[in-house]
Motif scaffolding. Structure first.
Motif, PDB file in Angstrom:
ATOM      1  N   TYR A  32       1.003  -1.051  -0.291  1.00 33.21           N
ATOM      2  CA  TYR A  32       0.074   0.092   0.099  1.00 33.21           C
ATOM      3  C   TYR A  32       0.760   1.211  -0.034  1.00 33.21           C
ATOM      4  CZ  TYR A  32      -3.847  -3.245   1.120  1.00 33.21           C
ATOM      5  OH  TYR A  32      -4.518  -4.342   1.205  1.00 33.21           O
ATOM      6  N   ASN A  34       2.509   4.774  -2.596  1.00 30.09           N
ATOM      7  CA  ASN A  34       2.325   5.481  -3.602  1.00 30.09           C
ATOM      8  C   ASN A  34       3.422   6.100  -3.925  1.00 30.09           C
ATOM      9  OD1 ASN A  34      -0.413   4.034  -3.949  1.00 30.09           O
ATOM     10  ND2 ASN A  34      -1.171   5.580  -2.662  1.00 30.09           N
ATOM     11  N   TYR A  36       4.647  10.137  -5.623  1.00 25.21           N
ATOM     12  CA  TYR A  36       4.284  11.288  -6.338  1.00 25.21           C
ATOM     13  C   TYR A  36       5.641  12.035  -6.662  1.00 25.21           C
ATOM     14  CZ  TYR A  36       0.148  10.103  -4.135  1.00 25.21           C
ATOM     15  OH  TYR A  36      -1.407   9.471  -3.638  1.00 25.21           O
ATOM     16  N   TYR A  49       1.513   3.743  -7.884  1.00 27.83           N
ATOM     17  CA  TYR A  49       0.590   3.286  -6.996  1.00 27.83           C
ATOM     18  C   TYR A  49       0.458   1.894  -6.659  1.00 27.83           C
ATOM     19  CZ  TYR A  49      -2.542   1.640 -10.475  1.00 27.83           C
ATOM     20  OH  TYR A  49      -3.234   0.911 -11.785  1.00 27.83           O
ATOM     21  N   GLN A  89       3.923   7.662  -0.128  1.00 33.19           N
ATOM     22  CA  GLN A  89       2.783   7.740   0.831  1.00 33.19           C
ATOM     23  C   GLN A  89       1.963   6.501   1.226  1.00 33.19           C
ATOM     24  OE1 GLN A  89      -0.940   8.305  -1.105  1.00 33.19           O
ATOM     25  NE2 GLN A  89      -1.593   7.289   0.559  1.00 33.19           N
ATOM     26  N   SER A  91      -0.916   4.026   2.275  1.00 36.14           N
ATOM     27  CA  SER A  91      -2.371   3.834   2.331  1.00 36.14           C
ATOM     28  C   SER A  91      -2.798   2.508   3.283  1.00 36.14           C
ATOM     29  CB  SER A  91      -3.408   4.045   1.087  1.00 36.14           C
ATOM     30  OG  SER A  91      -2.640   3.162   0.140  1.00 36.14           O
ATOM     31  N   ILE A  96      -3.393   8.410   7.043  1.00 38.20           N
ATOM     32  CA  ILE A  96      -2.469   8.147   5.648  1.00 38.20           C
ATOM     33  C   ILE A  96      -1.232   9.196   6.122  1.00 38.20           C
ATOM     34  CG2 ILE A  96      -2.017   9.301   3.311  1.00 38.20           C
ATOM     35  CD1 ILE A  96      -4.849   8.628   2.717  1.00 38.20           C
ATOM     36  N   PHE A  98       2.759  10.577   4.621  1.00 41.49           N
ATOM     37  CA  PHE A  98       3.843  10.735   3.692  1.00 41.49           C
ATOM     38  C   PHE A  98       4.991  10.550   4.138  1.00 41.49           C
ATOM     39  CE2 PHE A  98       1.311  12.353   0.158  1.00 41.49           C
ATOM     40  CZ  PHE A  98       0.078  12.610   0.607  1.00 41.49           C
ATOM     41  N   GLY A  99       6.214  10.300   3.361  1.00 36.28           N
ATOM     42  CA  GLY A  99       7.441  10.695   3.585  1.00 36.28           C
ATOM     43  C   GLY A  99       7.462  12.113   3.604  1.00 36.28           C
TER      44      GLY A  99
ATOM     45  N   ASN B  35      -9.720  13.746  -0.536  1.00 36.85           N
ATOM     46  CA  ASN B  35      -8.822  14.187   0.866  1.00 36.85           C
ATOM     47  C   ASN B  35      -8.191  15.411   0.756  1.00 36.85           C
ATOM     48  OD1 ASN B  35      -7.273  11.134   1.766  1.00 36.85           O
ATOM     49  ND2 ASN B  35      -9.000  11.297   0.716  1.00 36.85           N
ATOM     50  N   LEU B  45       4.367  17.052   2.449  1.00 35.24           N
ATOM     51  CA  LEU B  45       3.079  16.710   2.418  1.00 35.24           C
ATOM     52  C   LEU B  45       2.447  16.140   3.732  1.00 35.24           C
ATOM     53  CD1 LEU B  45       2.983  15.367  -1.061  1.00 35.24           C
ATOM     54  CD2 LEU B  45       2.355  17.681  -0.488  1.00 35.24           C
ATOM     55  N   GLU B  46       1.481  16.836   4.129  1.00 33.93           N
ATOM     56  CA  GLU B  46       0.856  16.603   5.288  1.00 33.93           C
ATOM     57  C   GLU B  46      -0.564  16.046   5.232  1.00 33.93           C
ATOM     58  OE1 GLU B  46       0.916  17.866   9.930  1.00 33.93           O
ATOM     59  OE2 GLU B  46       0.763  19.439   8.707  1.00 33.93           O
ATOM     60  N   TRP B  47      -1.007  14.893   5.350  1.00 35.01           N
ATOM     61  CA  TRP B  47      -2.338  14.583   5.012  1.00 35.01           C
ATOM     62  C   TRP B  47      -3.364  14.952   6.240  1.00 35.01           C
ATOM     63  CZ3 TRP B  47      -5.443  11.009   7.988  1.00 35.01           C
ATOM     64  CH2 TRP B  47      -6.681  10.399   7.271  1.00 35.01           C
ATOM     65  N   TYR B 105      -9.045  -1.806  -3.407  1.00 33.36           N
ATOM     66  CA  TYR B 105      -7.966  -2.422  -2.516  1.00 33.36           C
ATOM     67  C   TYR B 105      -6.786  -1.467  -2.184  1.00 33.36           C
ATOM     68  CZ  TYR B 105      -5.687  -6.702  -0.593  1.00 33.36           C
ATOM     69  OH  TYR B 105      -4.901  -7.521   0.211  1.00 33.36           O
ATOM     70  N   TYR B 106      -6.383  -0.871  -3.467  1.00 41.07           N
ATOM     71  CA  TYR B 106      -5.330  -0.189  -3.371  1.00 41.07           C
ATOM     72  C   TYR B 106      -5.705   1.480  -3.612  1.00 41.07           C
ATOM     73  CZ  TYR B 106      -2.251  -4.065  -3.541  1.00 41.07           C
ATOM     74  OH  TYR B 106      -1.598  -5.232  -3.330  1.00 41.07           O
ATOM     75  N   TYR B 107      -5.576   2.127  -2.693  1.00 41.25           N
ATOM     76  CA  TYR B 107      -6.160   3.693  -2.974  1.00 41.25           C
ATOM     77  C   TYR B 107      -4.880   4.649  -3.107  1.00 41.25           C
ATOM     78  CZ  TYR B 107     -10.574   1.940  -1.345  1.00 41.25           C
ATOM     79  OH  TYR B 107     -11.710   1.049  -1.274  1.00 41.25           O
ATOM     80  N   TYR B 108      -5.321   5.649  -3.988  1.00 45.69           N
ATOM     81  CA  TYR B 108      -4.026   6.721  -4.298  1.00 45.69           C
ATOM     82  C   TYR B 108      -4.804   7.785  -4.715  1.00 45.69           C
ATOM     83  CZ  TYR B 108      -5.629   4.008  -8.668  1.00 45.69           C
ATOM     84  OH  TYR B 108      -6.189   3.448  -9.478  1.00 45.69           O
ATOM     85  N   MET B 109      -4.224   9.276  -4.729  1.00 48.28           N
ATOM     86  CA  MET B 109      -4.783  10.289  -4.956  1.00 48.28           C
ATOM     87  C   MET B 109      -4.176  10.486  -6.342  1.00 48.28           C
ATOM     88  SD  MET B 109      -3.986  12.394  -1.329  1.00 48.28           S
ATOM     89  CE  MET B 109      -3.535  11.068   0.109  1.00 48.28           C
TER      90      MET B 109
END
Lengths: 107, 122
Positions: A32, A34, A36, A49, A89, A91, A96, A98-99, B35, B45-47, B105-109
């Motif tokens: 899981y 990804n 960017y 991904y 990132q 998931s 969630i 990120f690095g 998101n 980046l900060e979620w 199953y696999y999620y991504y932006m």
């Protein structure tokens, strides 16, 4: 939260070089993961991904690998437009994370 | 084409609230979670959290619990992120992003807005 640690934080390379960026998770995240790319003043762009699946429209010189806690993003032959920041990132968790990012600069 | 269009830059005083909008087009708004991710200058980046536009369900990063609210107006395909009790450390570029998946199953932006600058200053 799952911590994501990238290395190196910055990297200098030349056009045509092969470059590898590493991302390590604080616990197993299966695949899981990804990747960017982000250029200055622009929004992030999805490259990879599920650890190794190439997003539509992304050049094949980009590839991803890994599972569990250790992952890599490889650019097989750097092009001028690849100089940017790269972030991983996860998931796996509902939280969630990120690095911290890797800045790829021109040598 | 699929896109997310965000509202313009904001300047707020400490203690105030800010509400950023994110208008979706080119796809069915209620079919994908939105998101929110922020980025301070020179930082990573900060979620911040997610919202399901169909149900209105939300999930927030622990750091922002109690201070953030994500809502939507499905009639105009727009998502909102409101952050309250602003402090100088909240100065950042705020992005909305569509959350896609492979096989649930696999999620991504995969689609991002251009970002909204929020400046907190007295």
């Amino acid at each position: 939260d799952i911590q994501m640690t990238q290395s190196p934080s910055s990297l200098s390379a030349s056009v045509g070089d092969r470059v590898t960026i590493t991302c390590r998770a604080s616990q197993s995240i299966s695949r899981y993961l990804n990747w960017y790319q982000q250029k200055p003043g622009k929004a992030p762009k999805l490259l990879i991904y599920a650890a190794s699946s190439l997003q539509s429209g992304v050049p094949s010189r980009f590839s991803g690998s890994g599972s569990g806690t250790d992952f890599t993003l490889t650019i097989s032959s750097l092009q001028p437009e690849d100089f940017a920041a790269y972030s991983c990132q996860q998931s796996s968790s509902i939280q969630i994370t990120f690095g911290q990012g890797t800045r790829l600069e021109i040598k | 084409q699929v896109q997310l269009v965000q509202s313009g830059a904001e300047v707020k005083k400490p203690g105030a609230s800010v509400k950023v909008s994110c208008k979706a087009s080119g796809y069915t708004f209620t079919s994908y979670d939105i998101n929110w991710v922020r980025q301070a200058t020179g930082q990573g980046l900060e979620w911040m959290g997610w919202m399901n536009p169909n149900s209105g369900n939300t999930g927030y990063a622990q750091k922002f619990q109690g201070r953030v609210a994500m809502t939507r107006n499905t009639s105009i395909s727009t998502a909102y992120m409101e952050l309250s009790s602003l402090r100088s450390e909240d100065t950042a570029l705020y992005y909305c992003a569509r959350l896609s998946h492979r096989d649930y199953y696999y999620y991504y932006m995969d689609v991002w807005g251009k970002g909204t600058t929020v400046t907190v200053s007295s």
